[in-house]
Structure formats: structure tokens, C-alpha cells
Design an enzyme around this catalytic site. Sequence first.
Site, PDB file in Angstrom:
ATOM      1  N   LYS B  78       0.852  -1.200   0.000  1.00  0.00           N
ATOM      2  CA  LYS B  78       0.000   0.000   0.000  1.00  0.00           C
ATOM      3  C   LYS B  78       0.884   1.246   0.000  1.00  0.00           C
ATOM      4  CE  LYS B  78      -3.947   1.969   2.591  1.00  0.00           C
ATOM      5  NZ  LYS B  78      -4.770   1.833   3.815  1.00  0.00           N
ATOM      6  N   SER B 153      -9.658   1.907   2.969  1.00  0.00           N
ATOM      7  CA  SER B 153      -8.803   2.664   2.075  1.00  0.00           C
ATOM      8  C   SER B 153      -7.789   1.813   1.306  1.00  0.00           C
ATOM      9  CB  SER B 153      -8.030   3.704   2.890  1.00  0.00           C
ATOM     10  OG  SER B 153      -7.165   3.071   3.815  1.00  0.00           O
ATOM     11  N   SER B 177      -9.819  -0.458   7.140  1.00  0.00           N
ATOM     12  CA  SER B 177      -9.247  -0.247   5.807  1.00  0.00           C
ATOM     13  C   SER B 177      -8.612  -1.479   5.168  1.00  0.00           C
ATOM     14  CB  SER B 177      -8.207   0.878   5.850  1.00  0.00           C
ATOM     15  OG  SER B 177      -8.851   2.129   5.873  1.00  0.00           O
TER      16      SER B 177
END
Lengths: 475, 482
Positions: B78, B153, B177
Site C-alpha cells: 500500500k 482505504s 481499511s
Amino acid sequence: MVFEPVIGLEVHVQLNTVTKIFCSCATRFGSPSNTQTCPVCLGLPGVLPVLNEEVLRKGVSAGLALNATIANYSKFDRKNYFYPDLPKAYQISQYDKPICTNGSIEITVEGKTRQIGITRLHLEEDAGKLIHDERNRERVSMVDLNRAGVPLVEIVSEPDLRSGDEAYEYLQKIKTVMKYIDASDVNMEEGSLRCDVNISVRQKGAQEFGQKVEIKNLNSFKAVRASINYEIERQIASIESGERIRQETRLWDDGKNVTYSMREKEFAHDYRYFPEPDLPPIVLTDEYIQGIRASLPELPDDRKRRFVTQYGLPEYDARVLTSEKGLADYFESAIGAGSDPKRASNWIMSEVLAVTDADHIHECAVDPARLAGLLRLIEEGTISGKIAKTVFQEMLTTGRDAAAIVEEKGLMQISDRGAIEAVIDSVIAANQKSVEDYKGGKEKALKFLIGQIMKETRGAANPAMVQDLLLQKLK
Amino acid sequence: MKQRITLKEGTALLASRKASSREIVTALLERIESLDGSINSFITVQREELLRQAEESDRRRAAGAPLSPCDGIPVAVKDNIITRNVRTTCGSRILEHFVPPFDAAVCRRLAGAGLLLLGKTNMDEFAMGSSTETSFFGPTRNPYDRERVPGGSSGGSAAAVAAAMAPAALGSDTGGSIRQPAAFCGVSGIKPTYGRVSRYGLVAYASSLDQIGTFGATVEDAALLLSLICGGDPGDSTSVERPVDFMPEDLTGELKGMRIGVPEEYFQGVSAEIVERIRERIGRLEKRGAVIVPISLRYTEYAIPVYYLIATAEASSNLARYDGVRYGYRDGEARSLTELYTLSRSRGFGKEIKRRIILGTFSLSSGYYDAYYLKALKGRRLIIDDFRRAFESADVIVAPVTTTTAFKIGEMIDDPLQMYMSDILTISANLAGIPAMSVPAGLSSSGLPVGMQVMGDHFREKVILNVARAIEEDGEPIAPRL
């Protein structure tokens, strides 16, 4: 109307750890800009602080040395504000749970000793430094982050101080204590001690405080004293002319010796303190605190009291000698080498401190053992006190022992009764007129004869013996 | 080579010399090339560097000295996890060109085991969002339906694993997330216990809630990748060292006598189809010998306000460093220090970031602190106590992950409150710091994945992974049609 000033000081002391408070960067002063930085103290995204245990230890030492209570539980908080020298846009500090509270120190001004309360002492990180310059006719500002993350303790006093002199002594005492425990180099020029003043005046005897003014930009202890003296006068004059004191921050102008109002703040700062989530709370056991207490050296006030009782020194001598740890150590080393305490005290205060600073005494060419050697020669009657001063100067320049200098230069005091009598006899024989004068009642003639004897022995004859023997012969 | 290569399979291929790291990497790069144009999982892929590293790994293995059995397998990371010399954007304009000079602790651990960085994945800007729509680099699309969001996210990481563009991936979970995108994309995702994985190098959103975790196409893969990144780190004072007891051989799916808590509060306001699916799966766990225990997490309704006060307060401070002074976006029109701050931040940050910074700044302000931030801390304590009580009667808690399946792109973006409410089932685990994961529980009637959540007590990753393994075994594997 009689006025009374009320003064409190906020002192920032830089701890002299090798590395920064939350990373392993060096803290050396004066290195080229931004060479002592890493992602952590640069505040890059993703970094986390890790508390330097040495900072904790020195912070606790400082608190103990200032007679404060050490908290078993304290924590770090974030103080949020934007400024280019603050890379994270928050300073990691301590807000409502500082590591030390409720301390005090003793100061003596004009013979009067007072306890000054210390509200709190907390740990925090320093910010960087802005450098303003001109490049190609354009004004530029640069940021040096070497200092960002250098460990500080902030020491906040109670509003207990009443004069510039007291503030000066308070700072001296903090400096003395911090150096005793090796927590800080306490050098105002290098910024390792910084001080802000809060000051108001009120009618003497009043319970309520007057409107407080803050003074910043103070670069020396003398500036602190002078700014307070100036501000007391200014505030009293304002009140007497019917003005109201405004709450404001004033800056000290060292050249003009005045304070002046800083640009009015556009709005009050709201630092939005909240607990630092990246650091666990500081939990200290009683054992840990006791361990540090046990490792502290004897503190200046205790040492001063001991000097009075153990060595029979006057209070004044004891205070001067304990004002620097190195000086007190020097004194005690000389005693350890056999010197008489009062004689050593006199010599250190008048001769040694005349040629060296108290905080550089360890560099003095005449070390405590050599000084003791010199004083021993006086005590044994080998040299007179007057000759000793000459020998001392010689020791300073050559770094040699007193005995060697005395030997080489033939400065030994003559205490041999026979040798002195021989000189006396020859002087009497050569100065019959003076002998007659003395016997006729002229005291002055005795002085002349003694002078002649000292001259013959090039000052080396023991003066007390000369006087005794001469008087016997003149009977 | 098969279309999907899991971490486990890739390890086996490398061990048996049936494939080289270079071949695996090449296959994945081709797949990214052909699929990611329409999914947008990746913000940055350094193709040449990756191939070079794959060859290096192959040489290590040829020399008989692989760094670990997984040496040579690439994983996606990420883009809020700091990677040395590879730009790390956090999905934000303000860090669009930020190339860090250091590695996150997790990246050092991965590199130490010989794993390669496949690419940096798309995300909601600074991890603030539940749909990956707030990214400066455009939304990521759900591999099951490109009109729909992948969740957020960590939407890029979830979608990359779901579409088999990455064998496994790292994400971060502050309020769900990892779990919510895992549920929306039909993959396994675990948020470990707070402190299990070092946060050093995770760009902070809300420091007391953030935790790095993993995505895998299987429960085993998520566990295996987690085992490679976890452990105490002297660089993170909030991290702790705990034994790794959840290796694949530890995950037997054996549930006999295990007490599984079912909190009624987690079934309210949840779509009927998801409720039905989760209850049906709970039935299957009971058949395996688990004891189903009804429990109550009665402060669940306060989780949303508590979370949005604490998270935004911390965020307002964490994101203050992006001021245009030293790195990141600096607005060229600024003529004064104040303008440098205001223009750089106004133009560098997206709308959702600014909304949360303003919320957090407000709740920390003097005069409001006690009423908001301090009260939220007290609320957090109640939620922690809720779980403590629950784990007295249950070994593990199961529940839905989301109230709906993946929603349409644009459907919620203009209704922030509705978007915040959708986090209701995931944020409590962050507030309590407990481990939680999402495991696929099949597809809905409209062909979208449904996730099932498993939560455990602190450091009980083994228990939740074992239950997740059982849930996985109880259903058919799912995959998007690409």
C-alpha cells in the site's frame, strides 16, 4: 505607594546527552547545518520517536537535584503549531503530567537566604534554527535542523522572586546544580540555557498579582537582571502615571538596555495539546528513582553546609568554594593532600581564582597536590607567605613543584638558630649607631636592624625568629 | 503458468525449480499490464528494477542461499508504507513526487526474507476513506464489477490480490481499511493486534489506531505474509514481540468446543442477504463442533462518534507536517509564510482530508477538548471494556464486516456521513486494538463477494486465523471473472 515586583522564570536547559531525545543523531554544537539529522528529527512521513533513556535519567537527576517530586506516571503530549523550524509542526513536550513537580532551590542575596519554589520540570524536544540571509539581493530564510530533537528540560519557577538580583542568583544556582549533576553544559552563548521572564508589580502587601508581562530575547544572566530592573521601573512609572499595564510580550534590547513591546499577537495561541500516541507513558518505579538519587553527587547546598561544619570555614568561603563542583573538588583534594582548610581556602579564593575561572580550575597548572605542596612549605616554615606568592607565579608558568623551585632558587627560609644569630651578630657589629638609638628608645631603629638582617639573608630568614633573637641580643 | 499464483504456490514453484522468480515476476507484470488499465490498483510499478531484483533472487537460489523459502516472490505494498527510493504518495497530490530515503520496518523485514516489491497500491488519500475514491490518482475499481468500488482505504491492495495481479499484499487498517476492502473484493485480510507489527514507516493517519496488516487470496497466505512482517521493533515504542504461532501448520480448522460469540448489535442495519449468509455460515461452524454464544457489545453505537473524534484529532496533528517547507507539494504562488502554508495545504490536500483535519482541529481546541476529545477517550474505554467482557464468555467473535456489498462508484462520495456510518462494524476492533480479519463467505445473489469478520482477544491471531480457515473450507473458493 510602595511597590513589590513579582517575578517567575521559565528556564530551558539543554541536557548534555550524546544523542537527541527521540533519535540517535548527535547533539554536538556548531556542526555544519543539517549534518546531524535523520528521518526522525527531520519529521519525514512515517517516522516514530523512541525515547532516549539517558534523557530520562538526566531529567530525573535534574528534578531530584532541584528537590522536586518525581512522578511515577508521566506522559508526553503534542504541542501543535506551525513554524518552519518545527518539522513535524508539533513539539513533543509534556503538558498535564510532567515528570517532576513541586521543587525548590535556595538562593542567598545580600546575606539573606530564601527558598524559591519550582512549579514543574518537564522534558521536551528543541526546535531547529532559522537562518536569515541575503542571496543575490533577495532575502532568504534557511532552516538548520541540527538542533531539532535536542533534549531540553523546562524549569518553571513559582512567582517567588522579588528582584533582578534574586533572579540572577536563581539562574546561577540552576547553573551550578545542573553542572554538579552533569545534566547540562549550561552555556547561554551556545543556547544550552535559555530564560524567559514573567514579571508584574503590585502594591506591597497586596494578595493579588498585578498584570503580568513576559520578557524574551534574554541572552545572558546579566540581561535577565537588567531587564527585570528596567521593567520594574517601567511598570511602576506606568502605574503611577495612571496607566494600565497591558498583558504583552516584550523583548530585551541589549544595546539600549530597554524592553520594547513585541508586535501585538494577532490571536492567542491554541496549542491543541493532546497525549502523544507514538510514545507509551513514562512509568518509573520507586527503585529506579532511588537508584538515580543514590548516584547523584553531593549537591552544592549540602556541600556548603558540610564545608562549614567539617572544615570550620566561614559561610562565605564555603559558598564560594562550592559554587562550582570542580572548585569544591579542587579544595577538597588540597585538604586531602594535607593542607590546612582555612589556609587552602584563602589561597584558592585570593590566588588561584585570580588566575583561573572556577569552571576551568581543573586545567590550572597548579593542581591541588601542587598547591598543597606549596602550602606545606609555608606551614613547615621553609618559605614565608610572601615568598610563596612568588613561587606560585613560577609554578603557574613552569608547571613545576613548589619544593623544586624553592630548592633551585635558594628561597628556603633560614630557620637555623645558629645561622640567624651569626647574621644578627654581624649586623649589630656593623650598625652600632642604630643599636644605641634603639636602646635610647627609638623603636624605628629596630625595624632598620631587622631590615638589614633580612637583606643579608635575601629575605630568606624566618621573620619571627629574626625578631625574637634580635630582641634577646639587644636586652 | 496458472493465472493465479498464491504466496504458498509461488514458494512451492520456486522450491521445485518449476519457475524462476523472473518468470513469476514477468507473468505478474504481464497481468498488471493487461488488467490494471481498467482496475487501477497500482500507483507505481518499477518494472526494470523489479526484474533486476528477481534475477538477483534467482542467483541466490541457484547458489543454494535463498534468504527464505519465499525469496523471489513479489508482493504489493500500500502506498502509505514508506519504500526507500520508490515514491510513496499516500494517494495524495501533496506527496505526488515524494521519494523517501528510508524503508519502513515491514519493508526491511520483507527484503530480509527476499520478497520483492511488486508495486505501490492505490488508496484513499492518507487512508481516509472507505472506497479508494479519494485518491489523487483516480479510483480503483472492483474486479467483480468495475462500476463498483473495491472498498477502502486499502482498495488497491485488495483489488490487486482479487484480480490475481499480486500473490499477496500489505495494507493498513485504521478503522477497517483492510477488512472492508477484503470483504468487497472477496479476499482474506487481517488487521493484527495493535503493536504486533511495527508502524515505523507507516505514514500516520491516526497513530493510536493504525496497524499494518496483510491480504491473501487464502487465509494461509494472509497468515504467512503476516508472519514475515510481525515482531517487536526498537524503532516503534508501541510494538511488542510475541511468538508467531499461526504458521500454516497451526491452522487446522479444528473448532471442537471453541466458544464463538455472536454480537447481536453487529446484525442491525445490515442488508438481509448478508445477515442471512453470515448466520448460515455460523451454522456451519456449529456443525464443526463450535459452541455458539450470543454476546452483547452494547457500546457499538458509540463507535462511530468515538472513532471520528479520535482519528480526526490525531490526523489533524499527524498531517500538519505537510506544510510545503521541506518536501512534498509547495505552491509556487505563495508570497509569504502564511500563504506558503495555506496555499500548499489547500491545493495539496483533497476535500476529505481537509474535512477531517478541520474536524480534528476543532475537537482538540481549547474549550472543546473536554466535551469532544476527552469524552471520546472515555467512550473508547467503554468499548474496550465491552470486548473484555465478551472475551470472558467467547474465544472469538464472528460478525459481518460490512452492512452492504460493494457499492457503486460515486454512490456515497457526496454523503460523507453515510460513508462514515458504513464503518460501524469494523472500527471497534481498532478502538480496542484487538486483531480482526475478513474472510470470504461466498457471493451474493448479484455476484458480489460477502465477507465474514472474525475478531479475537489481543494477540490471539492464531485463534481468529484458525476460525477463518474453517470458514474458508466451508465454502467454495471465489474469483472474479476477468
